[in-house]
Design an enzyme around this catalytic site. Structure first.
Site, PDB file in Angstrom:
ATOM      1  N   LYS A   5       0.668  -1.165  -0.034  1.00 32.25           N
ATOM      2  CA  LYS A   5      -0.063   0.030  -0.053  1.00 32.25           C
ATOM      3  C   LYS A   5       0.795   1.088  -0.195  1.00 32.25           C
ATOM      4  O   LYS A   5       1.651   1.453   0.934  1.00 32.25           O
ATOM      5  CB  LYS A   5      -0.901  -0.139   1.176  1.00 32.25           C
ATOM      6  CG  LYS A   5      -1.907   1.243   1.356  1.00 32.25           C
ATOM      7  CD  LYS A   5      -2.908   1.261   2.424  1.00 32.25           C
ATOM      8  CE  LYS A   5      -3.560   2.314   2.493  1.00 32.25           C
ATOM      9  NZ  LYS A   5      -4.730   2.212   3.539  1.00 32.25           N
ATOM     10  N   LYS A  59      -2.309  -1.579  -3.939  1.00 29.64           N
ATOM     11  CA  LYS A  59      -2.906  -0.243  -4.034  1.00 29.64           C
ATOM     12  C   LYS A  59      -2.323   0.604  -4.170  1.00 29.64           C
ATOM     13  O   LYS A  59      -1.093   0.833  -3.306  1.00 29.64           O
ATOM     14  CB  LYS A  59      -3.813  -0.542  -2.633  1.00 29.64           C
ATOM     15  CG  LYS A  59      -4.634   0.775  -2.203  1.00 29.64           C
ATOM     16  CD  LYS A  59      -5.251   0.646  -0.975  1.00 29.64           C
ATOM     17  CE  LYS A  59      -6.093   1.702  -0.459  1.00 29.64           C
ATOM     18  NZ  LYS A  59      -6.561   1.856   0.878  1.00 29.64           N
TER      19      LYS A  59
HETATM   20  C1  PBG Z   1      -7.421   3.573   5.627  1.00 27.62           C
HETATM   21  C2  PBG Z   1      -7.644   3.226   4.318  1.00 27.62           C
HETATM   22  C3  PBG Z   1      -7.294   4.340   3.157  1.00 27.62           C
HETATM   23  C4  PBG Z   1      -8.064   3.546   1.816  1.00 27.62           C
HETATM   24  C5  PBG Z   1      -8.638   2.410   2.256  1.00 27.62           C
HETATM   25  N1  PBG Z   1      -8.369   2.247   3.479  1.00 27.62           N
HETATM   26  C6  PBG Z   1      -7.075   5.616   3.147  1.00 27.62           C
HETATM   27  C7  PBG Z   1      -5.704   6.000   3.623  1.00 27.62           C
HETATM   28  O1  PBG Z   1      -4.691   5.151   3.687  1.00 27.62           O
HETATM   29  O2  PBG Z   1      -5.323   7.138   3.901  1.00 27.62           O
HETATM   30  C8  PBG Z   1      -8.248   4.344   0.779  1.00 27.62           C
HETATM   31  C9  PBG Z   1      -8.997   3.801  -0.381  1.00 27.62           C
HETATM   32  C10 PBG Z   1      -9.479   4.678  -1.518  1.00 27.62           C
HETATM   33  O3  PBG Z   1      -8.545   5.537  -1.866  1.00 27.62           O
HETATM   34  O4  PBG Z   1     -10.340   4.417  -2.293  1.00 27.62           O
HETATM   35  N2  PBG Z   1      -6.552   2.789   6.188  1.00 27.62           N
END
Ligand code: PBG
Length: 329
Positions: free
Chosen positions: A196, A254
């Site tokens: 991520k 992601k």
């Molecule tokens: C938070 C989380 C995020 C997303 C999924 N879980 C945002 C972040 O890490 O700040 C992002 C998903 C998206 O942008 O569609 N744990």
């Protein structure tokens, strides 16, 4: 005689193209992200995510039935909790009657076969907007893991089929796996947000949940000390190997489209299913361009999803899931 080989023979009609097509899309491929809020009869559109909504539990119940009818079989739940229950420990995350716990039960009672995955991270509950516990300007790794494990148990107790830790702390998969085993949740799966990235594509999501890191002295306003540097590729392999060794059932990359090299890299490296999260910013970009008439919405949507699957995704979390299921239906 030139040429003996003509690649265009396999492209000359839709029928032959269908026969030789390597990648297809079906409702079976999707996790549907859903945003849940408190209240009644709420279906409020998220300004930076046109045609995407925050829903109260009663609306959620209807939505889930509709999704199931369309052939979609898995949801990924997120909650937006009121500001007044947020604190620096994210205490509300462990409330057995909290919004997430209620949302899990709502989905399961509306549609028992719908697979329920839950977001496990502290940011929607944290007054700092961070995925972990903050102390002395640091995001604490091991302390956070203990809470994530408790959260996972709480979600499993409420009926979640899979927990999906999205926090990027080190060692959290092992801590969560051991906790689930200790509590007898042998069949509760873990989908790890493995690679991520600290991406600016999450903006609309943070609007949706009001979960962006806040401006507080000595606390970082970004997530770069735990989410990965977009410049790094080999580090993603290391992350993946660790998560698989620690017991992740599914690994996730992601964002999606800008990171398909990482998807292929990971797909070639491990044999667990690989998920891709096509994130909120990717959704918003296409919606905006289509609204302006600059891109054809459905063609670009399908092309992007085909590209994600071709790169190696076995499943895709996407805000387009329902649109696709309707289009295919
Ligand atoms: C938070 C989380 C995020 C997303 C999924 N879980 C945002 C972040 O890490 O700040 C992002 C998903 C998206 O942008 O569609 N744990």
């Amino acid at each position: 005689m030139y040429p003996l080989i003509r690649n265009r023979r396999l492209r000359q009609s839709e029928s032959i193209r269908r026969l030789v097509r390597e990648t297809t899309i079906s409702p079976n491929d999707f996790l549907v992200p859903l945003f849940v809020v408190e209240g009644k009869s709420i279906k409020e559109e998220i300004p930076s995510m046109p045609n995407y909504y925050r829903m109260s539990l009663d609306t959620l119940q209807q939505e889930v039935k509709e999704l199931w009818q369309l052939g979609l079989c898995a949801v990924l739940l997120f909650v937006k909790v009121p500001e007044k229950v947020k604190d620096i420990q994210g205490t509300e995350a462990l409330n057995p009657d909290g919004l997430m716990q209620k949302a899990i039960k709502t989905v399961k009672s509306a549609c028992p076969e719908m697979l329920v995955m839950t977001d496990v991270a502290l940011d929607p509950y944290s007054s700092y907007g961070h995925d972990g516990i903050v102390a002395d300007g640091q995001i604490l790794n091991d302390k956070t893991n203990e809470i994530l494990a408790e959260m996972s148990i709480s979600h499993a107790l409420a009926g979640a089929d899979f927990v999906a830790p999205s926090d990027m702390m080190d060692g959290r998969i092992l801590t969560i796996r051991e906790a689930l085993e200790d509590e007898g949740f042998h069949d509760t799966g873990i989908m790890s947000y493995t690679a991520k990235y600290a991406s600016a594509f999450y903006g609309p999501f943070r609007d949706a949940l009001d979960s962006a890191p806040v401006d507080i002295k000595n606390v970082p306003k970004d997530k770069k000390t735990y989410q990965m540097d977009p410049a790094n590729r080999f580090e993603a392999i290391r992350e993946t190997q660790m998560d698989v060794d620690e017991g992740a059932d599914i690994v996730m990359v992601k964002p999606g489209l800008p990171y398909l090299d990482i998807v292929r890299e990971i797909k070639n490296d491990v044999d667990v299913p690989v998920a891709v999260y096509q994130v909120s910013g990717e959704y918003a970009m296409l919606k905006a361009a289509a609204e302006k008439g600059w891109l054809d919405h459905n063609s670009v949507m399908m092309e992007q999803l085909i590209a994600i699957k071709r790169a190696g995704a076995n499943l895709v979390a996407s805000y387009f899931a329902k649109d696709v299921a309707q289009l295919l239906g």
